[in-house]
Motif scaffolding. Structure first.
Motif, PDB file in Angstrom:
ATOM      1  N   HIS A  37      89.039  32.077  42.322  1.00 44.36           N
ATOM      2  CA  HIS A  37      88.126  33.161  42.616  1.00 44.36           C
ATOM      3  C   HIS A  37      88.982  33.990  42.815  1.00 44.36           C
ATOM      4  CE1 HIS A  37      83.899  31.137  43.066  1.00 44.36           C
ATOM      5  NE2 HIS A  37      83.932  30.769  41.623  1.00 44.36           N
ATOM      6  N   GLN A  38      90.565  34.093  43.700  1.00 42.40           N
ATOM      7  CA  GLN A  38      91.080  34.680  44.274  1.00 42.40           C
ATOM      8  C   GLN A  38      91.996  34.769  42.987  1.00 42.40           C
ATOM      9  OE1 GLN A  38      89.356  35.947  46.468  1.00 42.40           O
ATOM     10  NE2 GLN A  38      92.380  37.014  47.305  1.00 42.40           N
ATOM     11  N   ILE A  39      92.204  34.226  42.091  1.00 48.03           N
ATOM     12  CA  ILE A  39      93.221  34.772  41.058  1.00 48.03           C
ATOM     13  C   ILE A  39      92.764  35.135  40.184  1.00 48.03           C
ATOM     14  CG2 ILE A  39      94.704  33.223  39.198  1.00 48.03           C
ATOM     15  CD1 ILE A  39      95.421  30.860  41.646  1.00 48.03           C
ATOM     16  N   ALA A  40      91.320  34.670  39.801  1.00 48.16           N
ATOM     17  CA  ALA A  40      90.743  34.829  38.401  1.00 48.16           C
ATOM     18  C   ALA A  40      89.683  35.362  38.244  1.00 48.16           C
ATOM     19  CB  ALA A  40      90.339  33.256  37.547  1.00 48.16           C
ATOM     20  N   LEU A  41      88.758  35.674  39.252  1.00 43.45           N
ATOM     21  CA  LEU A  41      87.552  36.726  39.319  1.00 43.45           C
ATOM     22  C   LEU A  41      87.601  38.348  39.948  1.00 43.45           C
ATOM     23  CD1 LEU A  41      85.083  34.216  40.771  1.00 43.45           C
ATOM     24  CD2 LEU A  41      85.796  34.558  38.212  1.00 43.45           C
ATOM     25  N   SER A  42      87.498  38.977  39.624  1.00 45.10           N
ATOM     26  CA  SER A  42      87.669  40.249  40.405  1.00 45.10           C
ATOM     27  C   SER A  42      86.534  40.356  41.546  1.00 45.10           C
ATOM     28  CB  SER A  42      86.621  41.144  39.162  1.00 45.10           C
ATOM     29  OG  SER A  42      85.742  41.192  39.512  1.00 45.10           O
ATOM     30  N   ARG A  48      83.739  37.419  43.451  1.00 45.45           N
ATOM     31  CA  ARG A  48      84.268  36.778  44.573  1.00 45.45           C
ATOM     32  C   ARG A  48      83.270  37.314  45.247  1.00 45.45           C
ATOM     33  NH1 ARG A  48      88.901  38.911  43.290  1.00 45.45           N
ATOM     34  NH2 ARG A  48      89.627  39.630  45.654  1.00 45.45           N
ATOM     35  N   TYR A  49      82.351  38.529  46.009  1.00 48.60           N
ATOM     36  CA  TYR A  49      81.270  38.127  46.849  1.00 48.60           C
ATOM     37  C   TYR A  49      80.221  37.840  46.323  1.00 48.60           C
ATOM     38  CZ  TYR A  49      78.416  41.630  49.462  1.00 48.60           C
ATOM     39  OH  TYR A  49      77.503  42.036  50.310  1.00 48.60           O
ATOM     40  N   GLN A  50      79.304  37.689  45.034  1.00 44.88           N
ATOM     41  CA  GLN A  50      78.327  37.847  44.174  1.00 44.88           C
ATOM     42  C   GLN A  50      78.153  35.616  44.635  1.00 44.88           C
ATOM     43  OE1 GLN A  50      75.500  39.352  43.516  1.00 44.88           O
ATOM     44  NE2 GLN A  50      74.634  37.366  42.420  1.00 44.88           N
ATOM     45  N   TRP A  51      79.597  35.423  43.881  1.00 45.02           N
ATOM     46  CA  TRP A  51      80.189  34.234  44.504  1.00 45.02           C
ATOM     47  C   TRP A  51      79.628  34.176  46.175  1.00 45.02           C
ATOM     48  CZ3 TRP A  51      83.308  31.076  47.544  1.00 45.02           C
ATOM     49  CH2 TRP A  51      82.699  29.785  47.354  1.00 45.02           C
ATOM     50  N   MET A  52      80.243  34.206  46.568  1.00 42.36           N
ATOM     51  CA  MET A  52      80.200  34.450  48.288  1.00 42.36           C
ATOM     52  C   MET A  52      78.316  34.144  48.818  1.00 42.36           C
ATOM     53  SD  MET A  52      81.102  36.212  51.400  1.00 42.36           S
ATOM     54  CE  MET A  52      79.788  37.452  51.404  1.00 42.36           C
ATOM     55  N   LEU A  53      77.902  35.164  48.171  1.00 40.27           N
ATOM     56  CA  LEU A  53      76.658  35.431  48.317  1.00 40.27           C
ATOM     57  C   LEU A  53      75.639  34.688  47.644  1.00 40.27           C
ATOM     58  CD1 LEU A  53      75.913  39.634  47.050  1.00 40.27           C
ATOM     59  CD2 LEU A  53      75.413  37.744  49.739  1.00 40.27           C
ATOM     60  N   GLU A  54      76.321  33.750  46.894  1.00 42.14           N
ATOM     61  CA  GLU A  54      75.306  32.781  46.534  1.00 42.14           C
ATOM     62  C   GLU A  54      75.361  31.282  46.959  1.00 42.14           C
ATOM     63  OE1 GLU A  54      76.058  32.693  42.284  1.00 42.14           O
ATOM     64  OE2 GLU A  54      75.112  34.993  41.991  1.00 42.14           O
ATOM     65  N   TYR A  60      77.164  31.440  49.695  1.00 38.77           N
ATOM     66  CA  TYR A  60      77.294  31.033  52.040  1.00 38.77           C
ATOM     67  C   TYR A  60      76.236  32.479  52.296  1.00 38.77           C
ATOM     68  CZ  TYR A  60      81.005  27.865  51.043  1.00 38.77           C
ATOM     69  OH  TYR A  60      81.474  27.097  50.749  1.00 38.77           O
ATOM     70  N   PRO A  61      75.325  32.669  52.248  1.00 36.26           N
ATOM     71  CA  PRO A  61      73.992  34.178  52.365  1.00 36.26           C
ATOM     72  C   PRO A  61      74.202  33.782  53.496  1.00 36.26           C
ATOM     73  CG  PRO A  61      72.686  32.163  51.727  1.00 36.26           C
ATOM     74  CD  PRO A  61      74.149  31.344  51.267  1.00 36.26           C
ATOM     75  N   ARG A  62      74.562  32.859  54.242  1.00 40.32           N
ATOM     76  CA  ARG A  62      74.442  33.495  55.693  1.00 40.32           C
ATOM     77  C   ARG A  62      75.640  33.780  56.678  1.00 40.32           C
ATOM     78  NH1 ARG A  62      74.269  27.947  59.204  1.00 40.32           N
ATOM     79  NH2 ARG A  62      74.674  29.566  60.983  1.00 40.32           N
ATOM     80  N   PHE A  63      76.918  34.147  55.387  1.00 41.40           N
ATOM     81  CA  PHE A  63      77.997  35.124  56.209  1.00 41.40           C
ATOM     82  C   PHE A  63      77.476  36.747  55.716  1.00 41.40           C
ATOM     83  CE2 PHE A  63      81.087  32.027  54.446  1.00 41.40           C
ATOM     84  CZ  PHE A  63      81.080  31.268  55.079  1.00 41.40           C
ATOM     85  N   ILE A  73      84.679  39.334  56.165  1.00 42.34           N
ATOM     86  CA  ILE A  73      84.034  38.884  54.485  1.00 42.34           C
ATOM     87  C   ILE A  73      85.005  39.700  54.026  1.00 42.34           C
ATOM     88  CG2 ILE A  73      82.208  39.421  53.094  1.00 42.34           C
ATOM     89  CD1 ILE A  73      80.272  39.502  55.482  1.00 42.34           C
ATOM     90  N   ALA A  74      85.342  40.636  54.246  1.00 47.71           N
ATOM     91  CA  ALA A  74      86.763  41.171  53.598  1.00 47.71           C
ATOM     92  C   ALA A  74      87.697  40.019  53.523  1.00 47.71           C
ATOM     93  CB  ALA A  74      86.758  42.861  53.497  1.00 47.71           C
TER      94      ALA A  74
END
Length: 188
Positions: free
Chosen positions: A140-145, A149-155, A157-160, A169-170
């Motif tokens: 994700h760090q290499i290939a995603l905006s 990455r934020y959307q993936w984290m929300l999906e 790891y919603p507790r974060f 988080i940032a």
């Protein structure tokens, strides 16, 4: 504060297995915000279960501290490569609020691992889960905006989003807190 046996049962252990683990993790310790569970350069001697609180894993870089991960209440935690290889850690693990940990020493862990098949199965699942998660985060760090990455984290790891301060988080997403605010503002 969570009950140890309740935590183990929620993780899918049987009643008997949860009792064995509860007895193994009897040693508890309090940490205040800012206290270190692990410091870079030291060898990690424990696996911990977070009974209360949260810890962040971070590195010191030329640009400052970079948060790699946050472990939350109910999570197991250790400096994995240091714990396994018994070599000095390259990361720090620090309490982000007042915490209670249930601790298991390397010696006790090795004994449990040798004695119980369910521990070996748990360890394999945990290592697999952590490796896959690390692989995903690197990709994700290499290939995603940053937004992706934020959307993936929300999906995943919603507790974060509910429990972790924005600056961490940032940092985990490789962006500034200001950029995180802009991403969130776009989503409204």
């Amino acid at each position: 504060m969570l009950d140890l046996k309740e935590i183990f049962l929620k993780k899918g252990f049987t009643n008997e297995q949860a009792e064995i683990l509860k007895e193994a993790f009897l040693n508890t310790r309090q940490y205040e915000e800012g206290d270190n569970f692990q410091q870079e350069g030291q060898v990690c001697q424990h696996i911990a279960l977070i009974v209360k609180g949260q810890f962040r894993y971070f590195y010191h870089t030329e640009e400052g501290e970079v948060t790699r991960w946050i472990s939350l209440e109910g999570d197991f935690m250790t400096s994995l490569s240091s714990f396994i290889q018994q070599k000095p850690a390259v990361e720090n693990i620090q309490a982000t609020k007042d915490c209670t940990l249930a601790l298991l020493s390397k010696t006790s862990w090795t004994k449990l691992y040798a004695e119980y098949e369910f521990i070996r199965e748990f360890w394999l699942r945990t290592i697999s889960y952590n490796y896959i998660g690390m692989e995903e985060r690197v990709f994700h760090q290499i290939a995603l905006s940053a937004e992706q990455r934020y959307q993936w984290m929300l999906e995943n790891y919603p507790r974060f989003n509910q429990e972790v301060p924005d600056k961490y988080i940032a940092s985990m997403l490789g962006i500034t807190p200001r950029h995180l605010s802009r991403i969130r503002a776009k989503r409204i």
